[in-house]
Write a protein that holds these residues in place. Structure first.
Motif, mmCIF file in Angstrom:
data_model
loop_
_atom_site.group_PDB
_atom_site.id
_atom_site.type_symbol
_atom_site.label_atom_id
_atom_site.label_comp_id
_atom_site.label_asym_id
_atom_site.label_seq_id
_atom_site.Cartn_x
_atom_site.Cartn_y
_atom_site.Cartn_z
ATOM 1 N N UNK A 44 42.825 47.501 37.699
ATOM 2 C CA UNK A 44 42.349 47.289 39.062
ATOM 3 C C UNK A 44 40.894 47.756 39.129
ATOM 4 N N UNK A 45 40.154 47.308 40.131
ATOM 5 C CA UNK A 45 38.793 47.825 40.291
ATOM 6 C C UNK A 45 38.778 49.357 40.409
ATOM 7 N N UNK A 46 39.773 49.920 41.071
ATOM 8 C CA UNK A 46 39.829 51.380 41.203
ATOM 9 C C UNK A 46 40.013 52.040 39.834
ATOM 10 N N UNK A 47 40.863 51.463 38.992
ATOM 11 C CA UNK A 47 41.055 52.018 37.643
ATOM 12 C C UNK A 47 39.771 51.926 36.824
ATOM 13 N N UNK A 60 32.520 45.909 41.609
ATOM 14 C CA UNK A 60 32.546 44.639 42.320
ATOM 15 C C UNK A 60 31.349 43.771 41.937
ATOM 16 N N UNK A 61 30.170 44.358 41.876
ATOM 17 C CA UNK A 61 28.966 43.608 41.484
ATOM 18 C C UNK A 61 29.094 43.083 40.065
ATOM 19 N N UNK A 62 29.590 43.905 39.164
ATOM 20 C CA UNK A 62 29.748 43.489 37.767
ATOM 21 C C UNK A 62 30.761 42.354 37.655
ATOM 22 N N UNK A 63 31.850 42.461 38.386
ATOM 23 C CA UNK A 63 32.896 41.439 38.321
ATOM 24 C C UNK A 63 32.381 40.109 38.865
ATOM 25 N N UNK A 64 31.587 40.144 39.923
ATOM 26 C CA UNK A 64 30.991 38.905 40.458
ATOM 27 C C UNK A 64 30.115 38.226 39.411
ATOM 28 N N UNK A 65 29.480 39.014 38.576
ATOM 29 C CA UNK A 65 28.635 38.473 37.518
ATOM 30 C C UNK A 65 29.464 37.923 36.358
ATOM 31 N N UNK A 66 30.596 38.548 36.057
ATOM 32 C CA UNK A 66 31.363 38.233 34.847
ATOM 33 C C UNK A 66 32.454 37.177 35.031
ATOM 34 N N UNK A 67 32.897 36.935 36.247
ATOM 35 C CA UNK A 67 34.010 35.998 36.430
ATOM 36 C C UNK A 67 33.623 34.520 36.371
ATOM 37 N N UNK A 68 32.441 34.100 36.832
ATOM 38 C CA UNK A 68 32.155 32.661 36.798
ATOM 39 C C UNK A 68 32.205 32.053 35.388
ATOM 40 N N UNK A 69 31.867 32.816 34.385
ATOM 41 C CA UNK A 69 31.850 32.293 33.019
ATOM 42 C C UNK A 69 33.244 32.198 32.414
ATOM 43 N N UNK A 70 34.227 32.840 33.040
ATOM 44 C CA UNK A 70 35.576 32.850 32.483
ATOM 45 C C UNK A 70 35.834 34.023 31.557
ATOM 46 N N UNK A 71 34.819 34.849 31.319
ATOM 47 C CA UNK A 71 35.014 35.998 30.434
ATOM 48 C C UNK A 71 35.980 36.994 31.055
ATOM 49 N N UNK A 72 35.784 37.296 32.324
ATOM 50 C CA UNK A 72 36.681 38.211 33.030
ATOM 51 C C UNK A 72 37.499 37.396 34.019
ATOM 52 N N UNK A 73 38.782 37.680 34.047
ATOM 53 C CA UNK A 73 39.724 36.956 34.906
ATOM 54 C C UNK A 73 40.255 37.906 35.975
ATOM 55 N N UNK A 74 40.373 37.386 37.191
ATOM 56 C CA UNK A 74 41.007 38.114 38.293
ATOM 57 C C UNK A 74 42.404 37.538 38.488
ATOM 58 N N UNK A 75 43.384 38.409 38.608
ATOM 59 C CA UNK A 75 44.743 37.955 38.916
ATOM 60 C C UNK A 75 45.325 38.870 39.980
#
Length: 175
Positions: A44-47, A60-75
């Motif tokens: 989780x973001x908290x973890x 949150x800022x890092x995840x916004x940068x990393x998710x569009x490329x598909x490297x990081x996935x949100x579920x």
């Protein structure tokens, strides 16, 4: 005797330093590094914030940068409000595929730049012409390289170098 093994957090920081040299924000690199080695593999973001000792807004800022490329996935999990972040098994491949898919687009941009300089001396066009030639080359070569990677990734050896070496033995084969 070799260097001592790094701790997980030291590894995350080493990954961050590598990607920072490539222009990525340090926290995004730390998130990548941590998600490569953390247990459980979904966090989780908290973890993440706790493990990396940073604020949730930084995560949150890092995840916004990393998710569009598909490297990081949100579920999300049924019945839970938290989102979980992970690097899927094909995350690196998806990220690179997205990057390589832009090769033809930038080649066309370079062509438009050359068209804007039709009567310019060759020395003025040289930098852009070199970029154009590189992107033409990449556009031609990357599909075969990608096919070899996909073949290697599908081998029983997994996605390791042995599988890639075996698939790459047909490197001259362009079907």
């Amino acid at each position: 005797m070799g260097d001592p093994a790094p701790t997980e957090l030291e590894f995350a920081d080493e990954v961050a330093a590598f990607f920072e040299q490539e222009g990525m924000p340090l926290i995004a690199g730390r998130v990548i590094g941590w998600l490569l080695v953390c247990d459980p593999p979904e966090q989780t973001p908290a973890q993440l914030a706790e493990a990396l000792q940073v604020s949730r807004s930084s995560i949150s800022s890092a995840v916004r940068l990393l998710t569009p490329s598909g490297l990081v996935r949100r579920t999300r999990r049924p019945g839970r409000r938290d989102q979980y972040l992970s690097i899927p098994p094909d995350g690196w491949s998806r990220m690179l595929a997205a990057r390589y898919a832009k090769t033809a687009a930038f080649r066309r941009v370079a062509e438009r730049g050359l068209a804007a300089l039709p009567d310019s001396p060759p020395e003025r066009r040289e930098r852009l012409a070199n970029v154009h030639r590189l992107y033409l080359f990449l556009e031609d070569e990357l599909p075969a390289l990608w096919r070899r990677w996909e073949q290697a990734a599908d081998t029983p050896e997994g996605t390791g170098a042995k599988g890639f070496d075996a698939a790459a033995s047909g490197a001259g084969d362009r079907t």
